[in-house]
Write a protein that holds these residues in place. Structure first.
Motif, short mmCIF file in Angstrom:
data_model
loop_
_atom_site.label_atom_id
_atom_site.label_comp_id
_atom_site.label_asym_id
_atom_site.label_seq_id
_atom_site.Cartn_x
_atom_site.Cartn_y
_atom_site.Cartn_z
N THR A 96 0.83 -1.20 0.00
CA THR A 96 0.00 0.00 0.00
C THR A 96 0.87 1.26 0.00
O THR A 96 0.36 2.35 -0.21
CB THR A 96 -0.92 0.04 1.24
OG1 THR A 96 -0.11 0.07 2.43
CG2 THR A 96 -1.84 -1.17 1.28
N LYS A 97 2.18 1.05 0.21
CA LYS A 97 3.06 2.22 0.34
C LYS A 97 4.45 1.89 -0.21
O LYS A 97 4.91 0.75 -0.14
CB LYS A 97 3.17 2.62 1.81
CG LYS A 97 3.98 3.87 2.08
CD LYS A 97 4.12 4.12 3.57
CE LYS A 97 2.78 4.44 4.20
NZ LYS A 97 2.93 4.80 5.65
N ALA A 98 5.10 2.91 -0.76
CA ALA A 98 6.49 2.79 -1.21
C ALA A 98 7.23 4.07 -0.86
O ALA A 98 6.61 5.13 -0.68
CB ALA A 98 6.56 2.52 -2.71
N VAL A 99 8.54 3.97 -0.77
CA VAL A 99 9.38 5.13 -0.44
C VAL A 99 10.43 5.30 -1.53
O VAL A 99 11.06 4.32 -1.95
CB VAL A 99 10.06 4.95 0.93
CG1 VAL A 99 10.97 6.14 1.23
CG2 VAL A 99 9.02 4.80 2.04
N ILE A 100 10.60 6.53 -1.98
CA ILE A 100 11.66 6.84 -2.94
C ILE A 100 12.90 7.19 -2.13
O ILE A 100 12.93 8.21 -1.43
CB ILE A 100 11.26 8.01 -3.86
CG1 ILE A 100 9.97 7.68 -4.61
CG2 ILE A 100 12.38 8.33 -4.84
CD1 ILE A 100 9.37 8.88 -5.32
N LYS A 101 13.91 6.32 -2.19
CA LYS A 101 15.06 6.52 -1.32
C LYS A 101 16.32 5.95 -1.96
O LYS A 101 16.31 4.81 -2.43
CB LYS A 101 14.80 5.84 0.04
CG LYS A 101 15.89 6.05 1.07
CD LYS A 101 15.46 5.53 2.44
CE LYS A 101 15.25 4.05 2.46
NZ LYS A 101 14.94 3.54 3.81
N ASN A 102 17.37 6.76 -1.98
CA ASN A 102 18.68 6.31 -2.46
C ASN A 102 18.61 5.67 -3.85
O ASN A 102 19.16 4.59 -4.09
CB ASN A 102 19.30 5.34 -1.45
CG ASN A 102 19.62 6.02 -0.15
OD1 ASN A 102 20.00 7.19 -0.13
ND2 ASN A 102 19.45 5.32 0.96
N ASN A 103 17.88 6.34 -4.72
CA ASN A 103 17.78 5.93 -6.12
C ASN A 103 17.03 4.61 -6.32
O ASN A 103 17.23 3.91 -7.31
CB ASN A 103 19.16 5.83 -6.77
CG ASN A 103 19.12 6.18 -8.25
OD1 ASN A 103 18.42 7.12 -8.65
ND2 ASN A 103 19.84 5.44 -9.06
N PHE A 104 16.15 4.28 -5.37
CA PHE A 104 15.30 3.10 -5.49
C PHE A 104 13.87 3.47 -5.11
O PHE A 104 13.64 4.39 -4.32
CB PHE A 104 15.77 1.98 -4.54
CG PHE A 104 16.97 1.22 -5.03
CD1 PHE A 104 16.82 0.06 -5.78
CD2 PHE A 104 18.26 1.67 -4.75
CE1 PHE A 104 17.93 -0.64 -6.23
CE2 PHE A 104 19.37 0.97 -5.19
CZ PHE A 104 19.20 -0.19 -5.94
N VAL A 105 12.92 2.73 -5.67
CA VAL A 105 11.55 2.75 -5.16
C VAL A 105 11.42 1.50 -4.30
O VAL A 105 11.51 0.37 -4.80
CB VAL A 105 10.51 2.72 -6.30
CG1 VAL A 105 9.09 2.71 -5.72
CG2 VAL A 105 10.69 3.92 -7.22
N GLU A 106 11.24 1.70 -3.00
CA GLU A 106 11.20 0.57 -2.06
C GLU A 106 9.78 0.40 -1.52
O GLU A 106 9.21 1.31 -0.93
CB GLU A 106 12.17 0.79 -0.90
CG GLU A 106 12.19 -0.37 0.07
CD GLU A 106 13.27 -0.21 1.14
OE1 GLU A 106 13.36 -1.09 2.01
OE2 GLU A 106 14.02 0.79 1.09
N PHE A 107 9.22 -0.78 -1.73
CA PHE A 107 7.86 -1.09 -1.28
C PHE A 107 7.96 -1.67 0.13
O PHE A 107 8.64 -2.68 0.34
CB PHE A 107 7.21 -2.07 -2.25
CG PHE A 107 7.13 -1.51 -3.65
CD1 PHE A 107 6.01 -0.84 -4.09
CD2 PHE A 107 8.21 -1.63 -4.52
CE1 PHE A 107 5.94 -0.30 -5.37
CE2 PHE A 107 8.16 -1.09 -5.80
CZ PHE A 107 7.02 -0.43 -6.22
N VAL A 108 7.29 -1.02 1.08
CA VAL A 108 7.63 -1.26 2.49
C VAL A 108 6.69 -2.20 3.24
O VAL A 108 7.04 -2.66 4.32
CB VAL A 108 7.70 0.08 3.25
CG1 VAL A 108 8.82 0.95 2.70
CG2 VAL A 108 6.38 0.85 3.18
N ASP A 109 5.52 -2.51 2.72
CA ASP A 109 4.59 -3.32 3.53
C ASP A 109 3.92 -4.41 2.70
O ASP A 109 2.79 -4.80 2.98
CB ASP A 109 3.53 -2.43 4.18
CG ASP A 109 2.67 -1.71 3.15
OD1 ASP A 109 3.03 -1.72 1.95
OD2 ASP A 109 1.62 -1.15 3.53
N GLY A 110 4.60 -4.91 1.69
CA GLY A 110 4.01 -5.92 0.82
C GLY A 110 4.16 -7.33 1.36
O GLY A 110 4.69 -7.55 2.45
#
Length: 210
Positions: A96-110
């Motif tokens: 339901t959520k992702a974070v744009i961080k350090n040149n990546f899109v990271e999906f945090v709660d899948g």
């Protein structure tokens, strides 16, 4: 005759309005982020995020006797560097959520960890890590739910996820280069590998790389 002229004017106006609408839609749907992971013989996944709050994700799966392509479309809201998917989640891993961080899109709660490398980015995203000199690293976050059976020799719930700092990354790179040099008869050159890391911090506040 007047009716024909009036009909022609209305039709012409309708066509022009339709063309203008298409033109406006094309102008407002601009690709803001393109991210991709290439898994070689196992396939790849790419993600396109657009300025109209829509996204498209395509996943390719391959094997010697099997090929599969899936396409997912959806919408999101973005606040700072956080992407919230709505009205439905991100189907490839049900985040339901992702974070744009350090040149990546990271999906945090899948259902499983997923991180896709950004290749093009028109957004003003902050990067705390610089990979211009330290290449071929994929940094993943420790997920308590997904990695519950992997605690790197520590007791359950005794280690936590840790955001790598630039000096940590440089130390890690030096350690790996030393390991590769000591085992050069068994390993290929370090540049032939993508270094995938899960970073945690233990109760003694010491980093451990998995």
């Amino acid at each position: 005759m007047k009716n024909k002229i009036l009909y022609f004017l209305i039709l012409s106006l309708f066509i022009n309005c339709k063309k203008e609408k298409i033109k406006i839609e094309k102008q407002t749907k601009i690709e803001q982020i393109y991210a991709e992971n290439n898994y070689g013989m196992f396939g790849k996944i790419n993600l396109k995020i657009y300025s109209d709050s829509s996204y498209t994700c395509v996943r390719y799966e391959t094997s010697p006797n099997y090929e599969k392509t899936e396409k997912f479309d959806g919408f999101f809201k973005i606040i700072n560097d956080t992407i919230n998917f709505f009205p439905s989640d991100f189907k490839p891993n049900y985040s339901t959520k992702a974070v744009i961080k350090n040149n990546f899109v990271e999906f945090v709660d899948g259902e499983f960890p997923l991180k896709i490398e950004i290749k093009r980015n028109k957004l003003k995203s902050k990067n705390s890590l610089k990979f211009d000199k330290i290449k071929d690293y994929a940094i993943f976050s420790f997920d308590e739910k997904y990695h519950s059976n992997i605690y790197y020799g520590y007791k359950p719930k005794s280690i936590k996820a840790y955001d790598l700092k630039q000096n940590d990354l440089e130390k890690l790179d030096n350690i790996l280069k030393k390991c590769f040099a000591e085992n050069n008869s068994k390993l290929k050159d370090i540049n032939n590998y993508v270094k995938q890391c899960i970073v945690v911090i233990n109760p003694e506040k010491k980093l451990k790389f998995g």
